[in-house]
Structures are given as C-alpha cells and as structure tokens.
Design an enzyme around this catalytic site. Structure first.
Site, mmCIF file in Angstrom:
data_model
loop_
_atom_site.group_PDB
_atom_site.id
_atom_site.type_symbol
_atom_site.label_atom_id
_atom_site.label_comp_id
_atom_site.label_asym_id
_atom_site.label_seq_id
_atom_site.Cartn_x
_atom_site.Cartn_y
_atom_site.Cartn_z
ATOM 1 N N LEU A 100 26.280 18.813 24.318
ATOM 2 C CA LEU A 100 27.060 18.309 23.388
ATOM 3 C C LEU A 100 27.977 19.391 22.895
ATOM 4 O O LEU A 100 27.511 20.558 22.762
ATOM 5 C CB LEU A 100 26.216 17.716 22.119
ATOM 6 C CG LEU A 100 26.948 16.900 21.198
ATOM 7 C CD1 LEU A 100 27.644 15.635 21.690
ATOM 8 C CD2 LEU A 100 26.189 16.475 19.926
ATOM 9 N N ASP A 101 29.226 19.167 23.102
ATOM 10 C CA ASP A 101 30.255 20.377 23.212
ATOM 11 C C ASP A 101 30.265 20.998 21.990
ATOM 12 O O ASP A 101 29.799 20.142 20.938
ATOM 13 C CB ASP A 101 31.528 20.048 23.678
ATOM 14 C CG ASP A 101 32.428 18.891 22.928
ATOM 15 O OD1 ASP A 101 32.584 19.453 21.800
ATOM 16 O OD2 ASP A 101 32.849 17.777 23.347
ATOM 17 N N LYS A 102 30.714 22.330 21.951
ATOM 18 C CA LYS A 102 30.573 22.928 20.714
ATOM 19 C C LYS A 102 31.509 22.488 19.500
ATOM 20 O O LYS A 102 30.805 22.375 18.451
ATOM 21 C CB LYS A 102 31.172 24.498 21.036
ATOM 22 C CG LYS A 102 31.141 25.380 19.966
ATOM 23 C CD LYS A 102 31.833 26.817 20.507
ATOM 24 C CE LYS A 102 31.577 28.161 19.355
ATOM 25 N NZ LYS A 102 32.321 29.124 19.671
ATOM 26 N N ASP A 103 32.519 21.762 19.650
ATOM 27 C CA ASP A 103 33.127 20.868 18.569
ATOM 28 C C ASP A 103 32.607 19.722 18.249
ATOM 29 O O ASP A 103 33.082 19.281 17.134
ATOM 30 C CB ASP A 103 34.826 20.872 19.158
ATOM 31 C CG ASP A 103 35.384 22.187 19.619
ATOM 32 O OD1 ASP A 103 34.910 23.095 18.787
ATOM 33 O OD2 ASP A 103 35.980 21.937 20.279
ATOM 34 N N SER A 104 31.622 19.167 18.713
ATOM 35 C CA SER A 104 31.098 17.930 18.549
ATOM 36 C C SER A 104 29.768 18.038 17.525
ATOM 37 O O SER A 104 29.105 19.215 17.602
ATOM 38 C CB SER A 104 30.965 17.016 19.690
ATOM 39 O OG SER A 104 31.972 16.885 20.363
#
Length: 247
Positions: A100-104
């Site tokens: 789950l990408d860093k910004d999410s």
C-alpha cells in the site's frame, strides 16, 4: 527437500523475494556455509540470517492493520523509511501481504504465513480490494465510466482491468480493483485530470477495515480466517483448472 526462500517465507522471516535478496547479499548461511538463491535444504539444515537462527513458526498469525500515511510496506531499511513493522508491537515476526503506497492509508494484512502471502499477491487470482478515494475537484459521469471500463497507463504501458466504481460524494468515490499496479488509482485518476487528495483501502477480499484506529492492528476472527482460507482455496483450484484447460 524445500527451497531456501520457501523455508524462510513459511518460517515467517521474510517474503521469498526478500529471501533471495538476502542470499545474494551473503547474509544467509546454511550449515555454516554461504547460501545461494534457489538452493534446497532439508529438515536437518541449520539456517541463519545475519547470524540469527531461523526456526519454523509454531503459531500461524494473520493481522489486519490500519497503515497510516507516510509508512512504507517493505522490510528494506536501506532508505531510512518508517516501516510498517516499526509501528506494530507484536510478539511474533510478521510481514506485509502486498503493498500500500507510502502516501496511502488503510487496511493491509500482515502474517507469518509465507504461502498465504504468495497466494493473495498473485494478481491472476482476481482478489478484490476496495478503496475510498477523495479527489481535488467534482466527479463527473464521464470520469466514472472511463475508470470502470479500464484505463491505459502510458507510463506502465498497461491497460487496467475493468473495475467497479461508484460516487460517494461530490469529490469522492469507492473503487474495487482486482489488480495492484504501482500507484494504480493515482495514475488512473491522473489520466482524467484528477489528483488524489486522500486514499484509504477499506477492504481486502472478506476482511474489512471497519473502525480500527490508524496505526493499530487486530488479529482476524476465526470466521474471517476460515472464509479467507476458503476463498484462497477456491481461487487456487480455479487457477489450476484454467492451467489444465490450456495444456
């Protein structure tokens, strides 16, 4: 005999990919000798990583975690990021299922079961993941229809699979994907001129985020685990059936 990377995965130490990386880096020994990626070991082999003895897990664990934004889902510390395992104070070693990408933010599973991780990560199994997304300006019907039918992402040279999507507010929507391309939702929105302001994953297959606080975790219930395992078993059987038809 079993492959070294599978042993480390099933022991809950790391994923198979990470195991191969560790072997290439010379950080794994088998019976005192440097290990090679892809090698096989037997039940009497003594495996150590950075000098630490690795033993099979005694208890199988699956956690539902609410990942905060700014935290990364990897075991690689080379970039000095804040890792998911840094915020999860759990007595057994567990590692993330997928990314789950860093910004999410939102739901991610963590487990000490390597085979479970491999099955869920396989995009060919079409496992559903649901997201709640807020964008920077009002949503149009054209946007919803375009997202639903699949979007060509030039930078990846791929067209996304058709998906389910519905509007939940003037500038928000829910979307259900069955694949996990790099920053997929953000890239899809960008094609239509939208920028993602907030992205939260709220469901993976039958597991829901619910009211779990950010940065916290819970163990799956017996009912959730049984349903998840049945879904994984069914998808595995379907995959094997498709393979037999192709032969």
């Amino acid at each position: 005999m079993i492959r070294l990377n599978k042993f480390l995965s099933e022991a809950g130490f790391c994923s198979r990919r990470e195991a191969d990386r560790l072997a290439l880096a010379g950080r794994i020994t088998v019976n005192g000798a440097a290990a090679a990626p892809g090698m096989k070991i037997d039940e009497n082999s003594v495996v150590r990583v950075d000098g630490r003895l690795v033993v099979p897990v005694a208890r199988k664990v699956i956690l539902a975690v609410n990942k905060p934004a700014g935290v990364v889902c990897t075991t690689d510390r080379r970039w000095n990021d804040r890792l998911l395992e840094d915020i999860i104070d759990y007595p057994d070693r567990v590692f993330p299922v997928g990314r789950l990408d860093k910004d999410s933010q939102g739901l991610i599973l963590m487990t000490n079961q390597g085979e479970l991780l491999n099955r869920i990560m396989k995009a060919g199994n079409y496992h559903e993941k649901e997201y709640q997304v807020r964008v920077d300006h009002p949503i149009t019907q054209e946007f919803l229809e375009g997202m639903a039918q699949g979007v060509y992402l030039q930078e990846l040279d791929k067209t996304t699979r058709p998906c389910r999507i519905w509007q939940s507010g003037n500038q928000s929507f829910h979307i259900v994907l069955t694949q996990g391309l790099n920053r997929q939702i953000r890239r899809m929105c960008s094609v239509f001129g939208y920028r993602v302001a907030a992205l939260t994953r709220i469901r993976i297959m039958n597991i829901r985020l619910g009211d779990l606080p950010s940065g916290q975790y819970r163990e799956l219930t017996r009912e959730e685990t049984d349903t998840l395992m049945n879904m994984l078993k069914e998808s595995l059987n379907n995959t094997e059936l498709k393979w037999e038809k192709k032969k």
